[in-house]
Design a protein around this motif. Structure first.
Motif, PDB file in Angstrom:
ATOM      1  N   ASP A 181       0.853  -1.180   0.000  1.00 38.33           N
ATOM      2  CA  ASP A 181       0.000   0.000   0.000  1.00 38.33           C
ATOM      3  C   ASP A 181       0.892   1.234   0.000  1.00 38.33           C
ATOM      4  O   ASP A 181       1.944   1.242   0.655  1.00 38.33           O
ATOM      5  CB  ASP A 181      -0.876   0.029   1.251  1.00 38.33           C
ATOM      6  CG  ASP A 181      -1.902  -1.103   1.229  1.00 38.33           C
ATOM      7  OD1 ASP A 181      -2.310  -1.496   0.114  1.00 38.33           O
ATOM      8  OD2 ASP A 181      -2.273  -1.594   2.309  1.00 38.33           O
ATOM      9  N   PRO A 182       0.461   2.278  -0.697  1.00 33.57           N
ATOM     10  CA  PRO A 182       1.315   3.471  -0.823  1.00 33.57           C
ATOM     11  C   PRO A 182       1.806   4.016   0.514  1.00 33.57           C
ATOM     12  O   PRO A 182       2.949   4.438   0.623  1.00 33.57           O
ATOM     13  CB  PRO A 182       0.403   4.495  -1.516  1.00 33.57           C
ATOM     14  CG  PRO A 182      -0.654   3.687  -2.174  1.00 33.57           C
ATOM     15  CD  PRO A 182      -0.793   2.389  -1.430  1.00 33.57           C
ATOM     16  N   GLU A 183       0.955   3.938   1.549  1.00 39.34           N
ATOM     17  CA  GLU A 183       1.390   4.563   2.804  1.00 39.34           C
ATOM     18  C   GLU A 183       2.486   3.778   3.524  1.00 39.34           C
ATOM     19  O   GLU A 183       3.091   4.302   4.444  1.00 39.34           O
ATOM     20  CB  GLU A 183       0.199   4.828   3.735  1.00 39.34           C
ATOM     21  CG  GLU A 183      -0.496   3.596   4.271  1.00 39.34           C
ATOM     22  CD  GLU A 183      -1.632   3.104   3.379  1.00 39.34           C
ATOM     23  OE1 GLU A 183      -1.602   3.395   2.156  1.00 39.34           O
ATOM     24  OE2 GLU A 183      -2.526   2.414   3.895  1.00 39.34           O
ATOM     25  N   ILE A 184       2.728   2.530   3.105  1.00 43.89           N
ATOM     26  CA  ILE A 184       3.825   1.818   3.783  1.00 43.89           C
ATOM     27  C   ILE A 184       5.038   1.567   2.887  1.00 43.89           C
ATOM     28  O   ILE A 184       5.990   0.942   3.309  1.00 43.89           O
ATOM     29  CB  ILE A 184       3.376   0.495   4.433  1.00 43.89           C
ATOM     30  CG1 ILE A 184       2.684  -0.395   3.417  1.00 43.89           C
ATOM     31  CG2 ILE A 184       2.506   0.738   5.644  1.00 43.89           C
ATOM     32  CD1 ILE A 184       2.430  -1.776   3.966  1.00 43.89           C
ATOM     33  N   THR A 185       4.994   2.073   1.660  1.00 44.23           N
ATOM     34  CA  THR A 185       6.189   1.889   0.826  1.00 44.23           C
ATOM     35  C   THR A 185       7.373   2.635   1.440  1.00 44.23           C
ATOM     36  O   THR A 185       8.505   2.193   1.338  1.00 44.23           O
ATOM     37  CB  THR A 185       5.993   2.415  -0.622  1.00 44.23           C
ATOM     38  OG1 THR A 185       5.670   3.790  -0.546  1.00 44.23           O
ATOM     39  CG2 THR A 185       4.908   1.688  -1.336  1.00 44.23           C
ATOM     40  N   GLY A 186       7.082   3.739   2.130  1.00 45.91           N
ATOM     41  CA  GLY A 186       8.146   4.581   2.697  1.00 45.91           C
ATOM     42  C   GLY A 186       9.081   3.830   3.621  1.00 45.91           C
ATOM     43  O   GLY A 186      10.294   4.038   3.579  1.00 45.91           O
TER      44      GLY A 186
END
Ligand code: ADP
Ligand code: MG
Length: 253
Positions: A181-186
């Motif tokens: 999910d985009p919010e955990i790619t970081g």
């Protein structure tokens, strides 16, 4: 500095498909290289040929001064013994889109498995290093958890620790954040950022253009089985030369 990896005239054919069409690719120690390009352009195949998950149809691959596949003059590809294959796998850590952790093992056992099995490290030694690596990726507290108990980002960080545990010459990342999910790619990109800063030799296939631009010493654009353009991040993203790269960038940026 000398090349740590040299691939020359690499051809990889699948039935009816030229996945790599005479590719030359080399890397220096400590370099971070990003590979970008449309789906089906041969990015994964290139990584899989580096660590011998795929056997090349022709060409030569030299890792650390050791030429392990060399097919000159149209000769058939040289086949490797199991021992040689094992050595090459040990020199390259591969990180996949879908993590590929061993589901029945704890995080710590996932990280320690290959050093114990392949490198014959003692359990104690492997676990000590395994805990350090889990700590490095921010997951010391998950050492005894099973993969199913982790989020996608955490699983990928364990997979990175597992790859590093073999002290490979090169780390290969094949779209490591595409399944997240985009919010955990970081959290995964942060670990990779750290490795790049520490001059881990790494190849990253990615759709994260901002990340590629930030960390890559060199960016390679592939299309239809060929390296179409390569250069610094600035050259590739600021002043692309070929129409195909311009088109690709305008479709993804
Ligand atoms: P990318 O990673 O850039 O999306 P791939 O390296 O996966 O591209 O694939 C390159 C080409 O090779 C594609 O046309 C793909 O369909 C083909 N290909 C990849 N793996 C296989 C395989 N195991 N069998 C047949 N064709 C394959
Ligand atoms: Mg791919």
């Amino acid at each position: 500095m000398e090349d740590i990896l040299q691939m020359k005239n690499i051809v990889k054919q699948f039935a009816g498909c030229m996945a790599l069409d005479n590719v030359d690719f080399s890397m220096k120690k400590g370099e971070t290289v990003a590979i970008i390009g449309p789906s089906g352009s041969g990015k994964s195949t290139l990584l899989r040929c580096i660590n011998c998950l795929e056997r090349i149809t022709s060409g030569s691959i030299t890792l650390n001064g050791d030429t392990f596949v060399d097919t000159k003059n149209g000769q058939k590809a040289v086949y490797l013994s199991d021992k040689q294959l094992k050595n090459i796998c040990a020199e390259t850590g591969m990180i996949f889109q879908h993590f590929n952790l061993f589901p029945h093992m704890t995080c710590l056992d996932n990280v320690c498995y290959a050093p114990i099995k392949v490198k014959k490290h003692s359990r104690k030694e492997a676990q000590e290093r395994g805990r350090q690596l889990l700590d490095m990726v921010g997951l010391a507290h998950k050492a005894d958890a099973y993969p199913a108990q982790l989020s996608g980002g955490q699983k990928q960080r364990v997979a990175i620790a597992r790859g590093l545990a073999m002290n490979p010459e090169i780390m290969l990342f094949d779209e490591p954040t595409s399944a997240l999910d985009p919010e955990i790619t970081g959290e995964v990109l942060n670990v990779m950022r750290k490795l790049s800063k520490e001059h881990t030799t790494m190849v990253i296939v990615t759709h994260e253009m901002g990340f590629a631009r930030e960390v890559a010493d060199r960016v390679i654009f592939m299309d239809a089985g060929k390296i179409v353009e390569e250069g610094t991040a600035e050259e590739i993203f600021q002043s692309p030369k070929s129409d195909r790269l311009k088109e690709f960038l305008s479709s993804v940026l």
